[in-house]
Design a protein around this motif. Structure first.
Motif, PDB file in Angstrom:
ATOM      1  N   ALA A  84       0.833  -1.211   0.000  1.00 26.19           N
ATOM      2  CA  ALA A  84       0.000   0.000   0.000  1.00 26.19           C
ATOM      3  C   ALA A  84       0.864   1.255   0.000  1.00 26.19           C
ATOM      4  N   PHE A  85       1.962   1.229   0.739  1.00 24.82           N
ATOM      5  CA  PHE A  85       2.866   2.383   0.772  1.00 24.82           C
ATOM      6  C   PHE A  85       3.461   2.657  -0.612  1.00 24.82           C
ATOM      7  N   LEU A  86       3.924   1.623  -1.286  1.00 26.68           N
ATOM      8  CA  LEU A  86       4.503   1.798  -2.624  1.00 26.68           C
ATOM      9  C   LEU A  86       3.464   2.306  -3.622  1.00 26.68           C
ATOM     10  N   LEU A  87       2.250   1.772  -3.535  1.00 24.72           N
ATOM     11  CA  LEU A  87       1.190   2.243  -4.432  1.00 24.72           C
ATOM     12  C   LEU A  87       0.843   3.703  -4.163  1.00 24.72           C
ATOM     13  N   LEU A  88       0.789   4.069  -2.887  1.00 28.12           N
ATOM     14  CA  LEU A  88       0.498   5.470  -2.547  1.00 28.12           C
ATOM     15  C   LEU A  88       1.619   6.402  -2.993  1.00 28.12           C
ATOM     16  N   PHE A  89       2.848   5.930  -2.906  1.00 26.64           N
ATOM     17  CA  PHE A  89       3.964   6.740  -3.383  1.00 26.64           C
ATOM     18  C   PHE A  89       3.815   7.028  -4.880  1.00 26.64           C
ATOM     19  N   LEU A  90       3.492   6.005  -5.657  1.00 27.12           N
ATOM     20  CA  LEU A  90       3.278   6.191  -7.096  1.00 27.12           C
ATOM     21  C   LEU A  90       2.074   7.099  -7.359  1.00 27.12           C
ATOM     22  N   ALA A  91       1.011   6.933  -6.563  1.00 31.19           N
ATOM     23  CA  ALA A  91      -0.166   7.791  -6.725  1.00 31.19           C
ATOM     24  C   ALA A  91       0.172   9.244  -6.432  1.00 31.19           C
ATOM     25  N   SER A  92       0.990   9.475  -5.398  1.00 31.27           N
ATOM     26  CA  SER A  92       1.350  10.850  -5.041  1.00 31.27           C
ATOM     27  C   SER A  92       2.190  11.503  -6.129  1.00 31.27           C
ATOM     28  N   VAL A  93       3.174  10.767  -6.662  1.00 29.60           N
ATOM     29  CA  VAL A  93       4.005  11.320  -7.744  1.00 29.60           C
ATOM     30  C   VAL A  93       3.146  11.651  -8.958  1.00 29.60           C
ATOM     31  N   SER A  94       2.241  10.753  -9.325  1.00 26.66           N
ATOM     32  CA  SER A  94       1.365  10.991 -10.476  1.00 26.66           C
ATOM     33  C   SER A  94       0.458  12.193 -10.233  1.00 26.66           C
ATOM     34  N   SER A  95      -0.045  12.301  -9.004  1.00 30.18           N
ATOM     35  CA  SER A  95      -0.937  13.415  -8.680  1.00 30.18           C
ATOM     36  C   SER A  95      -0.216  14.755  -8.770  1.00 30.18           C
ATOM     37  N   TRP A  96       1.015  14.806  -8.274  1.00 26.74           N
ATOM     38  CA  TRP A  96       1.792  16.050  -8.353  1.00 26.74           C
ATOM     39  C   TRP A  96       2.028  16.452  -9.811  1.00 26.74           C
ATOM     40  N   ILE A  97       2.360  15.480 -10.642  1.00 29.34           N
ATOM     41  CA  ILE A  97       2.603  15.797 -12.062  1.00 29.34           C
ATOM     42  C   ILE A  97       1.336  16.319 -12.727  1.00 29.34           C
ATOM     43  N   ALA A  98       0.215  15.647 -12.470  1.00 30.15           N
ATOM     44  CA  ALA A  98      -1.043  16.090 -13.068  1.00 30.15           C
ATOM     45  C   ALA A  98      -1.455  17.464 -12.562  1.00 30.15           C
ATOM     46  N   PHE A  99      -1.193  17.725 -11.290  1.00 31.85           N
ATOM     47  CA  PHE A  99      -1.629  18.972 -10.670  1.00 31.85           C
ATOM     48  C   PHE A  99      -0.835  20.177 -11.179  1.00 31.85           C
ATOM     49  N   CYS A 100       0.449  19.952 -11.479  1.00 29.55           N
ATOM     50  CA  CYS A 100       1.328  21.089 -11.757  1.00 29.55           C
ATOM     51  C   CYS A 100       1.615  21.333 -13.243  1.00 29.55           C
ATOM     52  N   THR A 101       1.441  20.348 -14.086  1.00 31.82           N
ATOM     53  CA  THR A 101       1.826  20.506 -15.492  1.00 31.82           C
ATOM     54  C   THR A 101       0.673  21.050 -16.337  1.00 31.82           C
ATOM     55  N   THR A 102       1.022  21.459 -17.542  1.00 26.76           N
ATOM     56  CA  THR A 102       0.065  22.163 -18.406  1.00 26.76           C
ATOM     57  C   THR A 102      -0.239  21.362 -19.673  1.00 26.76           C
ATOM     58  N   SER A 103      -0.568  20.073 -19.476  1.00 26.67           N
ATOM     59  CA  SER A 103      -0.881  19.272 -20.662  1.00 26.67           C
ATOM     60  C   SER A 103      -2.045  18.334 -20.383  1.00 26.67           C
ATOM     61  N   TRP A 104      -3.121  18.880 -19.800  1.00 22.32           N
ATOM     62  CA  TRP A 104      -4.335  18.075 -19.677  1.00 22.32           C
ATOM     63  C   TRP A 104      -4.927  17.842 -21.062  1.00 22.32           C
ATOM     64  N   SER A 105      -4.830  18.875 -21.891  1.00 17.41           N
ATOM     65  CA  SER A 105      -5.177  18.729 -23.307  1.00 17.41           C
ATOM     66  C   SER A 105      -4.387  19.775 -24.079  1.00 17.41           C
ATOM     67  N   TYR A 106      -4.322  19.603 -25.386  1.00 20.26           N
ATOM     68  CA  TYR A 106      -3.566  20.575 -26.192  1.00 20.26           C
ATOM     69  C   TYR A 106      -4.158  20.616 -27.595  1.00 20.26           C
TER      70      TYR A 106
END
Length: 252
Positions: free
Chosen positions: A17-39
């Motif tokens: 569960a810890f490893l999965l949450l770590f991957l979820a957190s990294v993915s969430s940060w990338i989605a939250f901060c980057t500018t490519s939801w669509s283009y």
């Protein structure tokens, strides 16, 4: 305890569960901060990309997009904030659960982790569903083809890993409760063997104590017999000596 020791001490489900949450957190940060939801997939406007907070072209020019009166997009931003917070709170809680002694094996902490995970799932899924359906209304022109970007993909991945982590934590609670019930209901072979050994040790100690008590009694009897024998010998020695003394008249 050290970090590695605490991590190894945690159950297999907790570590997964810890490893999965770590991957979820990294993915969430990338989605939250980057500018490519669509283009916009056109060179005429330099492949303009849309994020949650900014619009950026590949040339590097950006414009802020953090405030909008577009209701559905404001809802996407709000849901993504809730999902982002849910996943990161779950990461904080599972770190406390693994590495802080007072939180280890605490069922309430695991329940809080599960709730935070599912909160993150709900936020991210709502955001990606609404954005995927309504994104074209953001564009100034609809003549050019558009596509979903990697930021959108990372939001989906974050929701998946968060869901998987919450499910693993649920399995961990169920497995622990089942194991405790089995241990309480049916003693294992190891427990039966330990119980048998304890009974044998107690019996041996009792037999040893009984032998020592019997030996002390025999020793006391021997000592009493020796005293009586000494008294008899002394009496036998004194009696003849008394009889051998001449009468007083003869002495005169």
């Amino acid at each position: 305890m050290g970090i590695i020791t605490c991590f190894n001490k945690a159950s297999l489900f907790t570590r997964v569960a810890f490893l999965l949450l770590f991957l979820a957190s990294v993915s969430s940060w990338i989605a939250f901060c980057t500018t490519s939801w669509s283009y916009i997939n056109s060179s005429s406007i330099n492949f303009q990309g849309y994020g949650l907070w900014r619009i950026c072209a590949k040339s590097g020019s950006c414009s802020l997009f953090d405030g909008t009166r577009n209701d559905w997009f404001a809802g996407v931003q709000a849901c993504e904030i809730f999902g982002f917070m849910g996943i990161n709170v779950a990461v904080l809680l599972i770190l406390l659960y693994i590495f802080v002694t007072r939180f280890q094996n605490n069922t309430e902490a695991r329940v809080a982790i599960i709730i935070s995970c599912f909160f993150g799932v709900a936020g991210h899924l709502t955001a990606v569903i609404v954005y995927g359906a309504m994104r074209t209304s953001l564009y100034s022109t609809r003549d050019n083809p558009d596509a979903l970007g990697f930021s959108f993909g990372f939001a989906v991945v974050a929701a998946f890993f968060s869901l998987a982590s919450g499910a693993v934590c649920l399995l961990d609670i169920d497995y622990e409760q089942t194991s405790e019930t089995r241990l309480m209901a049916v003693p294992t072979e190891y427990q039966a063997e330990q119980q048998y050994r304890a009974t044998e040790v107690i019996s041996h100690l009792r037999r040893k104590e009984a032998k020592q008590s019997k030996g002390r009694k025999l020793q006391q009897l021997d000592e009493d017999g020796e005293v009586r024998c000494d008294c008899l010998e002394l009496s036998a020695w004194i009696t003849p000596a008394v009889h051998k003394q001449p009468p007083v008249s003869e002495m005169d």
